[in-house]
Enzyme design. Structure first.
Site, PDB file in Angstrom:
ATOM      1  CB  VAL A 115     -22.424  89.406 -50.301  1.00 40.70           C
ATOM      2  CG1 VAL A 115     -23.872  89.004 -50.035  1.00 40.70           C
ATOM      3  CG2 VAL A 115     -21.480  88.661 -49.369  1.00 40.70           C
TER       4      VAL A 115
ATOM      5  CB  THR B 164     -21.792  94.750 -40.808  1.00 36.89           C
ATOM      6  OG1 THR B 164     -21.816  93.358 -41.154  1.00 36.89           O
ATOM      7  CG2 THR B 164     -23.094  95.388 -41.223  1.00 36.89           C
TER       8      THR B 164
ATOM      9  CB  THR C 152     -23.296  89.690 -40.710  1.00 38.02           C
ATOM     10  OG1 THR C 152     -23.281  88.785 -41.810  1.00 38.02           O
ATOM     11  CG2 THR C 152     -23.263  88.909 -39.408  1.00 38.02           C
TER      12      THR C 152
ATOM     13  CB  CYS D 217     -17.671  86.488 -42.619  1.00 39.64           C
ATOM     14  SG  CYS D 217     -18.578  87.185 -44.017  1.00 39.64           S
TER      15      CYS D 217
ATOM     16  NE  ARG E 200     -13.820  93.400 -48.354  1.00 36.99           N
ATOM     17  CZ  ARG E 200     -15.128  93.189 -48.447  1.00 36.99           C
ATOM     18  NH1 ARG E 200     -15.980  94.092 -47.996  1.00 36.99           N
ATOM     19  NH2 ARG E 200     -15.586  92.075 -48.991  1.00 36.99           N
TER      20      ARG E 200
END
Length: 438
Positions: free
Chosen positions: A22, A90, A125, A265, A336
């Site tokens: 990102v 996160t 996030t 995510c 991940r």
């Protein structure tokens, strides 16, 4: 809008804290317009960027070689910037509670190097309240500065889709928010430098945080519904992909597909929302039900492969299986929170030997996170079953001859699991394959 004007004129710099899938594309995009410092704690990653190598494959080596981003692992360089964007992961802990240590750590480092007149925008996030209730006190403590007096904050949730070359930072409407009107104005104008699709001004930081966390929760729930349908139709002996193709002819039918839900995510963000809900005394029903279904799909896939081995009269305990693809999604090196590892572990429980191939994946990351060493596809032979796990473009080009070469010549049916349904089912069944897909 003094800071915005100073950034455009070159008097001030922007920093990007966290240079992953990102953060790095954001840094590169801004560097086309203003001066950018790109900071990450991972010195090895910084060395790659400085050498003109893009380990994420998000923008490519040529772009990295030519960007003006000042890549650094030296936190003191952050003092040179006044507009800071924090884009760190996160994740969740093993018990599915939020792991805020990356964003807290980034806040500490940034706080230690924060100067008066700065604006800090978080993109990670989180559940509503984290920016103001957790990050701001850390920034104040470490800097000795007062939020609202010496610096201001905002939140602009990331919407970059790793591996997606169509929906990019520039083409996705950007939600922006600020602690007050002045901060919102500055933040909106800064992002408008790079976001061609424009910005949407949320009425508060908490609204922006909530908007982000429900985007992925909504997608998670819809995929869970597809996965549940797949389980039901499998019991009925009906092909799920065929059902969805038929249903999809209705104008308002939502085009979701069954599959493994991993990554950092969709498989993670819903837990942030349900955690906060629990704190407030509400136990989520729909969101957590969807999470349970999606979290169990790796095991479900492995169980169905075992059933097909038995159908083919192949001893389960000594079976050899090739897994093609290990990333959490197609055409992306990121492993991940990949759910392919769930299949791998479940097969191991049955005494099955599994080898994994993935030329697209970050091999070092897979070794570090999971202890998995990839086997080149050309070296895979004498398998009893193959799992085509990830729909990489390279795998879509595989022919039947390519797959035939992976199997043992033992006179048994070739057990094939095509998770994403990228092959022609009829073609393979007519050729004698024992074919299965979600």
């Amino acid at each position: 809008m003094k800071l915005y004007e100073d950034l455009v004129s070159g008097k001030e710099k922007l920093s990007l804290v966290g240079l992953g899938y990102v953060g790095m594309p954001i840094a590169v995009a801004f560097a086309k317009k203003i001066q950018v410092i790109g900071f990450d704690l991972n010195e090895a990653k910084i060395n790659l960027y400085q050498s003109g190598v893009d380990p994420t494959n998000e923008v490519g080596n040529d772009v990295i070689k030519n960007t003006t981003v000042a890549f650094t692992a030296d936190a003191s360089k952050l003092k040179e910037a006044k507009f800071h964007i924090v884009a760190v992961p996160t994740p969740v802990n093993d018990d599915h509670t939020p792991d805020l240590s990356p964003v807290e750590g980034a806040s500490r480092i940034l706080g230690q190097n924060l100067v008066k007149g700065s604006i800090v925008v978080f993109e990670s996030t989180v559940y509503p309240g984290v920016t103001e209730d957790i990050c701001v006190p850390i920034l104040e403590k470490e800097s000795g500065l007062k939020c609202g007096v010496d610096f201001k904050i905002g939140y602009s949730p990331e919407r970059i889709n790793p591996g997606d070359k169509v929906h990019r930072l520039e083409t996705i409407t950007k939600i922006v928010s600020g602690m007050d009107e002045d901060a919102l104005d500055e933040i909106a104008h800064v992002y408008e430098l790079v976001v061609e699709a424009g910005v949407y001004r949320a009425e508060s930081i908490k609204v922006a945080e909530a908007a982000k966390v429900i985007e992925n929760s909504q997608r998670d729930i819809n995929i869970a519904f597809m996965n549940e349908l797949s389980i039901i139709f499998n019991k009925m002996g009906i092909d799920t992909k065929s059902v969805l193709a038929a249903a999809g002819t209705k104008w308002n039918f939502l085009n979701f597909q069954p599959g493994l839900v991993g990554g950092h995510c969709i498989g993670v963000d819903p837990y942030y929302l349900t955690y906060k809900a629990e704190e407030l005394g509400y136990h989520s029903q729909i969101i957590l039900s969807g999470r349970r279904i999606n979290d169990d799909m790796g095991k479900y896939v492995a169980e169905n492969l075992v059933k097909n081995l038995i159908k083919a009269d192949i001893p389960v305990k000594s079976a050899s299986v090739a897994i093609l693809g290990f990333t959490f999604k197609e055409n992306c090196p990121d492993t991940r929170n990949t759910k392919i590892i769930d299949i791998y572990k479940e097969l191991k429980e049955y005494g099955i030997t599994a080898v994994v191939a993935d030329d697209n994946a970050d091999a070092d990351e897979a070794k570090r996170l999971y202890g998995i060493t990839f086997t080149p596809m050309k070296d895979i032979k004498n398998c009893d079953a193959v799992i085509l796990a990830v729909a990489h473009e390279s795998y879509k080009k595989l022919g039947m001859g390519d797959l035939d070469a992976l199997y043992a010549d033992n006179g048994k049916a070739k057990v094939l699991t095509d998770l994403k349904g990228i092959l022609d089912r009829k073609e393979y069944e007519d050729a004698g394959y024992l074919y299965w897909r979600l």
